[in-house]
Design an enzyme around this catalytic site. Structure first.
Site, PDB file in Angstrom:
ATOM      1  N   LYS A 174       0.867  -1.100   0.062  1.00  0.00           N
ATOM      2  CA  LYS A 174      -0.213  -0.184   0.041  1.00  0.00           C
ATOM      3  C   LYS A 174       0.896   1.127   0.023  1.00  0.00           C
ATOM      4  O   LYS A 174       1.894   1.174   0.742  1.00  0.00           O
ATOM      5  CB  LYS A 174      -0.905   0.050   1.261  1.00  0.00           C
ATOM      6  CG  LYS A 174      -2.137  -0.923   1.338  1.00  0.00           C
ATOM      7  CD  LYS A 174      -2.964  -0.966   2.262  1.00  0.00           C
ATOM      8  CE  LYS A 174      -4.197  -1.453   2.226  1.00  0.00           C
ATOM      9  NZ  LYS A 174      -5.408  -0.985   2.117  1.00  0.00           N
ATOM     10  N   PHE A 222      -3.493   6.011  -0.063  1.00  0.00           N
ATOM     11  CA  PHE A 222      -4.801   5.520  -0.232  1.00  0.00           C
ATOM     12  C   PHE A 222      -4.662   4.227  -1.417  1.00  0.00           C
ATOM     13  O   PHE A 222      -5.511   3.595  -1.668  1.00  0.00           O
ATOM     14  CB  PHE A 222      -5.398   6.691  -0.755  1.00  0.00           C
ATOM     15  CG  PHE A 222      -6.224   7.476   0.247  1.00  0.00           C
ATOM     16  CD1 PHE A 222      -6.347   8.770   0.052  1.00  0.00           C
ATOM     17  CD2 PHE A 222      -6.861   7.031   1.102  1.00  0.00           C
ATOM     18  CE1 PHE A 222      -6.840   9.849   0.810  1.00  0.00           C
ATOM     19  CE2 PHE A 222      -7.643   7.568   2.285  1.00  0.00           C
ATOM     20  CZ  PHE A 222      -7.683   9.095   2.135  1.00  0.00           C
ATOM     21  N   ALA A 223      -3.301   4.132  -1.955  1.00  0.00           N
ATOM     22  CA  ALA A 223      -3.325   3.389  -3.177  1.00  0.00           C
ATOM     23  C   ALA A 223      -2.895   2.067  -2.830  1.00  0.00           C
ATOM     24  O   ALA A 223      -2.221   1.770  -1.828  1.00  0.00           O
ATOM     25  CB  ALA A 223      -2.267   3.924  -4.221  1.00  0.00           C
ATOM     26  N   LYS A 224      -3.347   1.131  -3.760  1.00  0.00           N
ATOM     27  CA  LYS A 224      -2.962  -0.288  -3.537  1.00  0.00           C
ATOM     28  C   LYS A 224      -1.863  -0.449  -4.874  1.00  0.00           C
ATOM     29  O   LYS A 224      -2.115   0.118  -5.936  1.00  0.00           O
ATOM     30  CB  LYS A 224      -3.947  -1.244  -3.913  1.00  0.00           C
ATOM     31  CG  LYS A 224      -4.822  -1.478  -2.622  1.00  0.00           C
ATOM     32  CD  LYS A 224      -5.809  -2.915  -2.565  1.00  0.00           C
ATOM     33  CE  LYS A 224      -6.231  -2.815  -1.338  1.00  0.00           C
ATOM     34  NZ  LYS A 224      -7.574  -2.212  -1.248  1.00  0.00           N
ATOM     35  N   LYS A 255      -0.122   2.376  -9.531  1.00  0.00           N
ATOM     36  CA  LYS A 255      -0.716   3.021  -8.095  1.00  0.00           C
ATOM     37  C   LYS A 255      -2.327   2.996  -8.440  1.00  0.00           C
ATOM     38  O   LYS A 255      -2.603   3.815  -9.277  1.00  0.00           O
ATOM     39  CB  LYS A 255      -0.056   4.166  -7.884  1.00  0.00           C
ATOM     40  CG  LYS A 255       0.484   4.606  -6.689  1.00  0.00           C
ATOM     41  CD  LYS A 255       1.034   6.000  -6.538  1.00  0.00           C
ATOM     42  CE  LYS A 255       0.855   6.461  -5.352  1.00  0.00           C
ATOM     43  NZ  LYS A 255       1.316   7.775  -4.907  1.00  0.00           N
ATOM     44  N   ASP A 261       8.176  15.695   1.038  1.00  0.00           N
ATOM     45  CA  ASP A 261       8.303  14.601   1.849  1.00  0.00           C
ATOM     46  C   ASP A 261       9.210  13.830   1.478  1.00  0.00           C
ATOM     47  O   ASP A 261       9.000  12.527   1.132  1.00  0.00           O
ATOM     48  CB  ASP A 261       6.654  13.672   1.799  1.00  0.00           C
ATOM     49  CG  ASP A 261       6.579  12.553   2.555  1.00  0.00           C
ATOM     50  OD1 ASP A 261       5.831  11.820   2.551  1.00  0.00           O
ATOM     51  OD2 ASP A 261       7.296  12.469   3.664  1.00  0.00           O
TER      52      ASP A 261
HETATM   53  C1  LIG Z   1       3.906   2.263  -7.211  1.00  0.00           C
HETATM   54  C2  LIG Z   1       4.028   3.094  -5.819  1.00  0.00           C
HETATM   55  C3  LIG Z   1       5.532   3.309  -5.343  1.00  0.00           C
HETATM   56  C4  LIG Z   1       5.921   4.067  -6.463  1.00  0.00           C
HETATM   57  O1  LIG Z   1       5.633   5.326  -6.453  1.00  0.00           O
HETATM   58  N1  LIG Z   1       7.140   3.645  -7.421  1.00  0.00           N
HETATM   59  C5  LIG Z   1       7.717   4.554  -8.391  1.00  0.00           C
HETATM   60  C6  LIG Z   1       7.530   2.444  -7.243  1.00  0.00           C
HETATM   61  C7  LIG Z   1       8.227   1.823  -8.256  1.00  0.00           C
HETATM   62  N2  LIG Z   1       8.759   0.456  -8.128  1.00  0.00           N
HETATM   63  C8  LIG Z   1       8.503  -0.239  -6.951  1.00  0.00           C
HETATM   64  C9  LIG Z   1       8.628  -1.716  -6.711  1.00  0.00           C
HETATM   65  C10 LIG Z   1       8.463  -2.285  -5.712  1.00  0.00           C
HETATM   66  C11 LIG Z   1       9.080  -3.682  -5.782  1.00  0.00           C
HETATM   67  C12 LIG Z   1       9.973  -3.467  -7.002  1.00  0.00           C
HETATM   68  N3  LIG Z   1       9.866  -2.189  -7.255  1.00  0.00           N
HETATM   69  N4  LIG Z   1       7.416   0.318  -5.884  1.00  0.00           N
HETATM   70  C13 LIG Z   1       7.039   1.637  -6.210  1.00  0.00           C
HETATM   71  N5  LIG Z   1       6.215   1.779  -5.273  1.00  0.00           N
HETATM   72  C14 LIG Z   1       5.840   1.322  -4.047  1.00  0.00           C
HETATM   73  C15 LIG Z   1       4.877   0.229  -3.879  1.00  0.00           C
HETATM   74  C16 LIG Z   1       4.354  -0.124  -2.722  1.00  0.00           C
HETATM   75  C17 LIG Z   1       4.615   1.130  -1.854  1.00  0.00           C
HETATM   76  C18 LIG Z   1       5.609   2.281  -2.851  1.00  0.00           C
END
Ligand SMILES: CC[C@@H]1C(=O)N(C)c2cnc(-c3ccc[nH]3)nc2N1C1CCCC1
Length: 303
Positions: free
Chosen positions: A33, A36-38, A54, A148
Site C-alpha cells: 500500500k 490510499f493506493a494499492k 498505483k 516529503d
Molecule cells: C507504485 C508506488 C510506489 C512508486 O511510486 N514507485 C515509483 C514504485 C516503483 N517500483 C516499486 C517496486 C516495488 C518492488 C519493486 N519495485 N514500488 C514503487 N512504489 C511502492 C509500491 C508499494 C509502496 C511504494
C-alpha cells in the site's frame, strides 16, 4: 457468499484497460500500500513493458479535498521528466478506480536498503546524495517543493540510480517569495517551520535532505524518540547530535542542512558544491552487493 477478499479482487480487475491510449495491462505482483493506493506490478500486454501501478479506489476519494490532492499529485508528477525523478507513464480512471502508471524501480526504495544495511559508508553516501541533490535541484528549478523527501520515496533501479517519487505532498511555488501556510499530511522528516506553522518553502526539502544524509551515515534518524510528540519537540528545538566518528566534511554538510532557521540552510546548488563531494571517493557506480553488504573501498571505481 463470496468472501470480502473476492469482492476486493473484483474491484481491481486482473486486466486493466486504458481507453485513452488503448493500452491493456495485466495486474501482476502486489507491491503493497502507498497511502490510499494499492500498488501492483503491471504489464502492458502489447509491449510487454512492466510498470509500477498505483491504483486508488474512488470509494476512498469521497471528500473533495482528497480528490484535489490526487489531481495535484498527478498534475505535478506528469509535468516532470528527469533522470532522478520517477518516470510518469500515464494515468486514467474507470468507474471504480484511478490508475497511475509509473516507472518500475526494480530495487524498490532506499528504505529497504536502510533496513538491511543501517549505516552505509561515506563513498556510498556521496554516490546517493549526489543523485538525490540533482533530482531536488531539478524540482526546485521547476518551482516544485516535494515536502516529503524520505528514504521510502527514493526509489532505486537496477543500477542503484535514485529516482525521487511520491508527489502526494508536493506543491508548486506560484510567485517569487511565496511562503506556503498549509500542508495536509505528515511528512516523515518534517521541518521545524512546518510544525510551528510559520510559512514554509524550498528550505523544508533541504531539512529533509539533512535528515536523509544523517540517517544514511549514522544508521538511524536524527530526531528519533519513542513518541511522535517527543520527536516533534526535538525537531522544534533542533536538538540532535552528530557522532564524532563522522569525518569533518560530512559533519559540516549535515550541520548546514539541519539548521533551525530556514534562511540559513544552503540551496541545493550550494550543497552540490560542498567539500563533502570532493573529500573522498565518489563511486562512478555501485555493485548490487551494496544492497546487502558494505563495498570494500578497493572495489569502488571513483569518478
Ligand atoms: C507504485 C508506488 C510506489 C512508486 O511510486 N514507485 C515509483 C514504485 C516503483 N517500483 C516499486 C517496486 C516495488 C518492488 C519493486 N519495485 N514500488 C514503487 N512504489 C511502492 C509500491 C508499494 C509502496 C511504494
Amino acid at each position: 457468499m463470496t468472501s470480502i477478499k473476492e469482492d476486493e479482487k473484483k474491484e481491481i480487475p486482473e486486466i486493466i484497460h486504458d481507453p485513452q491510449t488503448n493500452s491493456t495491462y495485466q495486474r501482476l505482483r502486489f507491491f503493497g500500500k502507498g497511502g490510499f493506493a494499492k500498488c501492483y506490478e503491471i504489464q502492458d500486454i502489447a509491449t510487454n513493458q512492466i510498470y509500477a501501478g498505483k491504483i486508488v479506489s474512488k470509494k476512498l476519494m469521497v471528500k473533495s479535498s482528497q480528490k484535489e490532492k490526487m489531481s495535484q499529485e498527478i498534475s505535478i508528477h506528469r509535468s516532470l521528466q528527469h533522470k532522478h525523478v520517477v518516470g510518469f507513464h500515464s494515468f486514467f480512471e474507470d468507474s471504480l478506480n484511478i490508475y497511475i502508471v509509473l516507472e518500475l524501480c526494480k530495487r524498490r526504495s532506499m528504505m529497504e536498503l536502510h533496513k538491511r544495511r543501517k549505516a552505509i559508508t561515506e563513498p556510498e553516501t556521496r554516490f546517493y546524495m549526489h543523485q538525490i541533490l540533482l533530482g531536488v535541484q531539478y524540482l526546485h528549478s521547476r518551482r516544485i517543493i516535494h515536502r516529503d523527501l524520505k528514504l521510502g520515496n527514493l526509489f532505486l533501479d537496477d543500477d542503484l540510480h535514485v529516482k525521487i517519487g511520491d508527489f502526494g505532498l508536493a506543491a508548486k511555488i506560484e510567485y517569487e517569495g511565496e511562503r506556503k501556510r498549509t500542508l495536509c499530511g505528515t511528512p516523515n522528516y518534517i521541518a521545524p517551520e512546518i510544525l510551528t506553522r510559520d510559512g514554509h518553502s524550498f528550505e523544508v526539502d533541504i531539512w529533509s535532505l539533512g535528515c536523509i544524509m544523517y540517517t544514511l551515515m549514522v544508521g538511524r534518524p536524527p530526531f528519533e524518540t519513542s513518541t511522535l510528540r517527543d520527536t516533534y519537540k526535538r525537531i522544534k528545538q533542533c536538538e540532535y547530535r552528530i557522532p564524532s566518528s563522522l569525518r569533518k566534511p560530512a559533519i559540516s554538510m549535515i550541520g548546514l542542512q539541519l539548521q533551525a532557521k530556514p534562511s540559513q540552510r544552503p540551496s541545493v546548488d550550494k550543497l552540490l558544491q560542498h567539500e563533502f563531494f570532493s573529500s573522498g571517493i565518489m563511486p562512478a557506480a555501485l555493485p548490487l552487493s551494496c544492497l546487502t553488504t558494505a563495498p570494500r573501498t578497493d572495489q569502488l571505481e571513483g569518478v
